[in-house]
Scaffold this motif. Structure first.
Motif, PDB file in Angstrom:
ATOM      1  N   ARG A 140       0.822  -1.217   0.000  1.00  0.00           N
ATOM      2  CA  ARG A 140       0.000   0.000   0.000  1.00  0.00           C
ATOM      3  C   ARG A 140       0.851   1.260   0.000  1.00  0.00           C
ATOM      4  O   ARG A 140       0.472   2.277  -0.577  1.00  0.00           O
ATOM      5  CB  ARG A 140      -0.930   0.014   1.222  1.00  0.00           C
ATOM      6  N   ASN A 141       2.015   1.196   0.658  1.00  0.00           N
ATOM      7  CA  ASN A 141       2.869   2.379   0.790  1.00  0.00           C
ATOM      8  C   ASN A 141       3.978   2.426  -0.248  1.00  0.00           C
ATOM      9  O   ASN A 141       4.894   3.250  -0.141  1.00  0.00           O
ATOM     10  CB  ASN A 141       3.468   2.429   2.202  1.00  0.00           C
ATOM     11  N   GLY A 142       3.892   1.557  -1.228  1.00  0.00           N
ATOM     12  CA  GLY A 142       4.871   1.605  -2.313  1.00  0.00           C
ATOM     13  C   GLY A 142       6.261   1.145  -1.930  1.00  0.00           C
ATOM     14  O   GLY A 142       7.248   1.531  -2.569  1.00  0.00           O
ATOM     15  N   VAL A 143       6.365   0.315  -0.870  1.00  0.00           N
ATOM     16  CA  VAL A 143       7.662  -0.218  -0.441  1.00  0.00           C
ATOM     17  C   VAL A 143       7.794  -1.631  -0.994  1.00  0.00           C
ATOM     18  O   VAL A 143       6.959  -2.503  -0.723  1.00  0.00           O
ATOM     19  CB  VAL A 143       7.779  -0.234   1.095  1.00  0.00           C
ATOM     20  N   LEU A 144       8.827  -1.860  -1.767  1.00  0.00           N
ATOM     21  CA  LEU A 144       8.987  -3.151  -2.431  1.00  0.00           C
ATOM     22  C   LEU A 144       9.540  -4.205  -1.471  1.00  0.00           C
ATOM     23  O   LEU A 144      10.552  -3.963  -0.794  1.00  0.00           O
ATOM     24  CB  LEU A 144       9.930  -3.015  -3.628  1.00  0.00           C
ATOM     25  N   PRO A 145       8.902  -5.369  -1.385  1.00  0.00           N
ATOM     26  CA  PRO A 145       9.467  -6.469  -0.586  1.00  0.00           C
ATOM     27  C   PRO A 145      10.763  -6.969  -1.219  1.00  0.00           C
ATOM     28  O   PRO A 145      10.925  -6.924  -2.434  1.00  0.00           O
ATOM     29  CB  PRO A 145       8.375  -7.549  -0.648  1.00  0.00           C
ATOM     30  N   ASP A 146      11.679  -7.414  -0.392  1.00  0.00           N
ATOM     31  CA  ASP A 146      12.912  -8.007  -0.911  1.00  0.00           C
ATOM     32  C   ASP A 146      12.940  -9.499  -0.574  1.00  0.00           C
ATOM     33  O   ASP A 146      11.953 -10.062  -0.089  1.00  0.00           O
ATOM     34  CB  ASP A 146      14.145  -7.280  -0.364  1.00  0.00           C
ATOM     35  N   GLU A 147      14.061 -10.130  -0.827  1.00  0.00           N
ATOM     36  CA  GLU A 147      14.174 -11.568  -0.593  1.00  0.00           C
ATOM     37  C   GLU A 147      13.937 -11.914   0.872  1.00  0.00           C
ATOM     38  O   GLU A 147      13.327 -12.940   1.186  1.00  0.00           O
ATOM     39  CB  GLU A 147      15.559 -12.051  -1.024  1.00  0.00           C
ATOM     40  N   HIS A 148      14.416 -11.038   1.767  1.00  0.00           N
ATOM     41  CA  HIS A 148      14.237 -11.298   3.195  1.00  0.00           C
ATOM     42  C   HIS A 148      12.758 -11.232   3.577  1.00  0.00           C
ATOM     43  O   HIS A 148      12.286 -12.029   4.402  1.00  0.00           O
ATOM     44  CB  HIS A 148      15.046 -10.276   4.006  1.00  0.00           C
ATOM     45  N   THR A 149      12.017 -10.299   2.985  1.00  0.00           N
ATOM     46  CA  THR A 149      10.583 -10.192   3.245  1.00  0.00           C
ATOM     47  C   THR A 149       9.880 -11.490   2.875  1.00  0.00           C
ATOM     48  O   THR A 149       9.097 -12.050   3.665  1.00  0.00           O
ATOM     49  CB  THR A 149       9.970  -9.038   2.425  1.00  0.00           C
ATOM     50  N   TYR A 150      10.163 -11.962   1.676  1.00  0.00           N
ATOM     51  CA  TYR A 150       9.513 -13.188   1.214  1.00  0.00           C
ATOM     52  C   TYR A 150       9.923 -14.398   2.059  1.00  0.00           C
ATOM     53  O   TYR A 150       9.094 -15.269   2.347  1.00  0.00           O
ATOM     54  CB  TYR A 150       9.856 -13.429  -0.258  1.00  0.00           C
ATOM     55  N   SER A 151      11.205 -14.449   2.455  1.00  0.00           N
ATOM     56  CA  SER A 151      11.649 -15.597   3.257  1.00  0.00           C
ATOM     57  C   SER A 151      10.975 -15.601   4.629  1.00  0.00           C
ATOM     58  O   SER A 151      10.634 -16.671   5.153  1.00  0.00           O
ATOM     59  CB  SER A 151      13.173 -15.580   3.415  1.00  0.00           C
ATOM     60  N   LEU A 152      10.756 -14.405   5.204  1.00  0.00           N
ATOM     61  CA  LEU A 152      10.053 -14.327   6.485  1.00  0.00           C
ATOM     62  C   LEU A 152       8.596 -14.762   6.341  1.00  0.00           C
ATOM     63  O   LEU A 152       8.056 -15.478   7.205  1.00  0.00           O
ATOM     64  CB  LEU A 152      10.120 -12.895   7.034  1.00  0.00           C
ATOM     65  N   LEU A 153       7.955 -14.335   5.250  1.00  0.00           N
ATOM     66  CA  LEU A 153       6.560 -14.727   5.024  1.00  0.00           C
ATOM     67  C   LEU A 153       6.457 -16.235   4.796  1.00  0.00           C
ATOM     68  O   LEU A 153       5.515 -16.888   5.277  1.00  0.00           O
ATOM     69  CB  LEU A 153       5.994 -13.962   3.829  1.00  0.00           C
ATOM     70  N   ILE A 154       7.416 -16.789   4.085  1.00  0.00           N
ATOM     71  CA  ILE A 154       7.457 -18.248   3.907  1.00  0.00           C
ATOM     72  C   ILE A 154       7.617 -18.938   5.251  1.00  0.00           C
ATOM     73  O   ILE A 154       6.973 -19.964   5.528  1.00  0.00           O
ATOM     74  CB  ILE A 154       8.600 -18.626   2.939  1.00  0.00           C
ATOM     75  N   ASP A 155       8.486 -18.373   6.128  1.00  0.00           N
ATOM     76  CA  ASP A 155       8.638 -18.906   7.490  1.00  0.00           C
ATOM     77  C   ASP A 155       7.288 -18.969   8.196  1.00  0.00           C
ATOM     78  O   ASP A 155       6.950 -19.968   8.848  1.00  0.00           O
ATOM     79  CB  ASP A 155       9.579 -18.008   8.307  1.00  0.00           C
ATOM     80  N   ALA A 156       6.544 -17.881   8.094  1.00  0.00           N
ATOM     81  CA  ALA A 156       5.248 -17.800   8.784  1.00  0.00           C
ATOM     82  C   ALA A 156       4.301 -18.887   8.286  1.00  0.00           C
ATOM     83  O   ALA A 156       3.616 -19.551   9.081  1.00  0.00           O
ATOM     84  CB  ALA A 156       4.633 -16.418   8.571  1.00  0.00           C
ATOM     85  N   TYR A 157       4.252 -19.086   6.978  1.00  0.00           N
ATOM     86  CA  TYR A 157       3.350 -20.100   6.424  1.00  0.00           C
ATOM     87  C   TYR A 157       3.804 -21.517   6.777  1.00  0.00           C
ATOM     88  O   TYR A 157       2.982 -22.379   7.105  1.00  0.00           O
ATOM     89  CB  TYR A 157       3.249 -19.935   4.908  1.00  0.00           C
ATOM     90  N   VAL A 158       5.102 -21.761   6.709  1.00  0.00           N
ATOM     91  CA  VAL A 158       5.613 -23.096   7.044  1.00  0.00           C
ATOM     92  C   VAL A 158       5.353 -23.405   8.510  1.00  0.00           C
ATOM     93  O   VAL A 158       4.942 -24.522   8.863  1.00  0.00           O
ATOM     94  CB  VAL A 158       7.116 -23.196   6.713  1.00  0.00           C
ATOM     95  N   ASN A 159       5.585 -22.416   9.399  1.00  0.00           N
ATOM     96  CA  ASN A 159       5.337 -22.631  10.829  1.00  0.00           C
ATOM     97  C   ASN A 159       3.862 -22.917  11.111  1.00  0.00           C
ATOM     98  O   ASN A 159       3.526 -23.621  12.068  1.00  0.00           O
ATOM     99  CB  ASN A 159       5.773 -21.405  11.636  1.00  0.00           C
ATOM    100  N   ALA A 160       2.984 -22.355  10.261  1.00  0.00           N
ATOM    101  CA  ALA A 160       1.546 -22.598  10.427  1.00  0.00           C
ATOM    102  C   ALA A 160       1.096 -23.857   9.687  1.00  0.00           C
ATOM    103  O   ALA A 160      -0.098 -24.183   9.687  1.00  0.00           O
ATOM    104  CB  ALA A 160       0.759 -21.386   9.920  1.00  0.00           C
TER     105      ALA A 160
END
Length: 727
Positions: free
Chosen positions: A385-405
């Motif tokens: 929403r704020n125009g800030v681009l996710p980087d590799e670390h962002t995606y890896s953290l989100l993947i962590d969240a999904y895997v943990n769930a």
């Protein structure tokens, strides 16, 4: 050619030394001029201009394409000159400096030739000469009136390039030989600083021995040590400086804290000790030192002190840097304090600073750590929403969240989103997926992750293989762990400390102590130096085998290699000594740790209390608990459960239940281990009829009985039934 402004009628007076010092003592850094080219000395020697100074006609750039020998005072230095001047004609003098320049090409030419000659060591002597050849005499006389600040400018320019450091040293020696500049300590300090930047610390110390150490040279040496991450020498120099009656400055403390952070040696106890020294020296923190202290405490995992100093800095009217706030957010998130992390994040935005990817990632990491999947998704949506681009670390953290769930399909969707954003999933991302499965006990999915990597065209790297080895090791699949190690070698990937530590540790925990020791020796043979963690693992291995002489030998080798025992080392020693009943040695380790300036951890006291408990030494366990409280540590559930066990083993059931009452009064929720240990204490004193009451209380408190708790209840009921029948 080097050209400096023309001098005042007389040589720069000694009363102006404070001004020249001000040119070097900076708000936070040395003021260095533009660097010279790598061929500076050779080009200087090739220039043919003669004479010590020229008129303003020579103010144009040198004809040499590689080396400019024109150096003059910049606006800041001229301002320092004006502030320090007392003569009525100072305005005319400053104008004279601005309008005319010196040509140092003949001097640099002469010194370059002297350095190349076989007898250069004897030609450049610090003693005043008794006789000179005509050329050198004319050179000395032609530079007789050059003011000291201009020599400093020339020297700083030469020192800005490692290739011309030797020429800079020759200039200092020549000036001292002919007594042409008063502030030699400043010249030597500039040289020491340059040697430190060139990673020539040994040469810097040799150079410092030519002069009596002054605050200026002390500061230069301390800065050189800190920049080269030689913290022991830096701290020793600060101590010696204090003994000599000199006060250190805030720059030294900043450099040392930065070095600690840079080398990942940062520790809250070390920072606290440094801050006490800052207070003793009565040093007022500037904006940079505040940032370093806050950043250091945050990186050391002490968010409370980071928040404290952040508040102090803001109370002084200082606005924190974005990096400072991001470090605090990260520390709070790592501690699971997401509400406070979010508050600091909002403070960052309210202060007019626009959060970038790193700030969002710091907050996202906190939500992932606490398992707040919805909040994690909200953060990523907020970035979009704020125009800030996710980087590799962002995606890896989100993947962590999904895997943990347990949402593997969602994690795969994120991988596809990465590819759509032109971010190729790397080995680290797949390593995080594997780590999630490892932590959930699904080690068999390792091979599935490998297949997924192959389909994405990603090759495993050292980090991924380390996670694989750790996954297999945790579930005692040692053959798979060693196969992974062999695969690393076959692909040309050299094992690192983490690889070796993981292999040694998993074999040690499996009871294969001989193989663990073989791997330790193989590690050294392959040229990988053991780190503190390696020694901690081997100390535990030898301790479990009660090889006490080998434990002492390891500690000696560890210190001999410059590795100081840390909190984990002392905790390991207390644990192995306590488990073997060597309680005097355990207590000695506790005292040694405190004398080394390290604060005992809750884990250490837990180990000591548990060791006493297993031998029924309840009084000693209680003393250790009281000592833990005296050290300002909050009693953990593990320590209290161990204390209950100690009283139970000693047949003191009343005191065991008093611990339960203490827990309830201090808002510490008992767990299934607490109630199971209490039931065991009742059975030990033949109070079987009270066991069902404790079991019922456990259920009412929301604890789910485990197999051991149910076994305790059955044992008590069986005995009660036999007693009833016997009547």
């Amino acid at each position: 050619m080097f050209a400096l402004h023309t001098p005042l009628p007389t040589r720069f007076p000694s009363t102006q030394l404070t001004n020249s010092l001000a040119l070097l003592r900076r708000h936070h850094h040395l003021l260095l001029f533009a660097p010279l080219s790598s061929s500076s000395a050779a080009a200087a020697a090739a220039t043919t201009t003669t004479g010590a100074f020229t008129t303003s006609d020579y103010s144009s750039p040198s004809t040499s394409p590689q080396f400019s020998s024109e150096v003059g005072l910049d606006s800041d230095e001229l301002r320092e000159w004006e502030v320090g001047g007392d003569d009525r004609g100072s305005d005319d003098d400053v104008l004279s400096l601005q309008s005319r320049r010196y040509d140092f090409t003949p001097l640099l030419n002469f010194l370059s030739n002297s350095m190349c000659s076989a007898d250069s060591e004897s030609d450049v002597d610090s003693a005043s000469p008794t006789s000179l050849d005509r050329t050198e005499f004319q050179l000395a006389e032609s530079y007789r009136a050059v003011p000291a600040p201009l020599w400093h400018s020339l020297l700083k320019s030469l020192c800005s390039s490692p290739s011309s450091t030797g020429l800079a040293y020759a200039v200092v020696s020549w000036l001292q030989k002919h007594n042409l500049c008063f502030s030699y300590e400043l010249l030597y300090s500039i040289l020491i600083h340059a040697l430190g930047r060139s990673e020539k610390l040994y040469e810097a110390f040799l150079l410092s021995q030519r002069q009596t150490l002054t605050p200026l040279t002390y500061n230069a040496l301390i800065g050189a040590c800190a920049r080269n991450d030689d913290l022991e020498k830096a701290l020793n120099l600060m101590s010696r400086m204090r003994q000599d009656g000199y006060q250190s400055d805030f720059v030294n403390y900043s450099l040392i804290i930065q070095s600690l952070t840079r080398s990942n040696k940062i520790d809250s106890s070390i920072l606290q000790r440094l801050y006490r020294e800052i207070e003793l020296d009565k040093i007022e923190l500037d904006a940079q030192l505040f940032h370093d202290v806050i950043f250091g405490f945050a990186k050391s995992g002490d968010p409370d002190r980071a928040l404290h100093f952040l508040g102090v800095a803001q109370g002084c009217g200082l606005s924190p840097k974005t990096a400072t706030l991001v470090a605090v957010i990260s520390a709070l998130g790592n501690s699971g304090r997401t509400l406070e992390a979010e508050a600091v994040f909002e403070e960052l935005k309210e202060g007019g600073l626009k959060p970038r990817t790193r700030a969002y990632n710091a907050l996202l990491k906190g939500y992932v750590k606490t398992g707040s999947l919805r909040d994690a998704e909200w953060i990523v949506s907020g970035m979009e929403r704020n125009g800030v681009l996710p980087d590799e670390h962002t995606y890896s953290l989100l993947i962590d969240a999904y895997v943990n769930a347990g949402r593997w399909e969602s994690a795969r969707i994120v991988l596809k989103e990465m590819e759509a954003s032109n971010l190729q999933p790397n080995s680290f991302v797949f390593g995080r997926i594997l780590a999630g499965y490892r932590d959930k006990g699904e080690w068999q999915r390792t091979f599935q992750v490998l297949r997924e990597m192959k389909s994405c065209g990603v090759r495993p790297d050292r980090h991924f293989y380390n996670v694989m080895i750790d996954t297999f090791g945790k579930y005692n699949c040692l053959d798979h762990a060693m196969d992974t190690y062999d695969r690393m070698l076959s692909e040309g990937i050299e094992p690192c400390n983490v690889t070796w530590n993981t292999l040694i540790d998993c074999h040690s925990k499996a009871g294969h102590h001989d193989r663990a020791e073989e791997l330790f020796e193989e590690m050294k043979e392959r040229g990988c130096s053991p780190c503190t963690t390696t020694y901690n693992i081997m100390i535990n291995t030898f301790g479990e085998q009660q090889r006490w002489e080998d434990v002492k030998s390891l500690l000696g080798k560890m210190r001999g290699e410059g590795l100081l025992p840390n909190v984990v080392t002392y905790t390991t020693l207390v644990d192995i000594y306590g488990q073997s009943g060597r309680f005097n040695d355990a207590v000695d380790c506790l005292d040694d740790m405190k004398s080394a300036g390290l604060k005992p951890s809750s884990t250490m006291y837990n180990a000591l209390i548990n060791a006493y408990a297993q031998r029924g030494m309840s009084d000693q366990a209680l003393d250790a608990f009281r000592l833990m409280r005296a050290d300002g540590l909050k009693p953990s559930l593990l320590a209290l459960n161990s204390l209950i066990n100690a009283f139970g083993e000693d047949r003191r059931d009343a005191e065991a239940f008093a611990v339960l009452q203490y827990m309830n009064e201090n808002n510490l929720k008992p767990d299934v281990v607490t109630y199971t240990t209490l039931m065991k204490a009742l059975i030990r004193v033949d109070k079987f009829q009270k066991v069902p009451e404790v079991y019922e209380e456990m259920i009412l408190s929301g604890c789910t009985p485990d197999r051991k708790a149910r076994a305790m209840l059955r044992s008590a009921l069986r005995y009660m039934k036999q007693t009833f029948r016997s009547r």
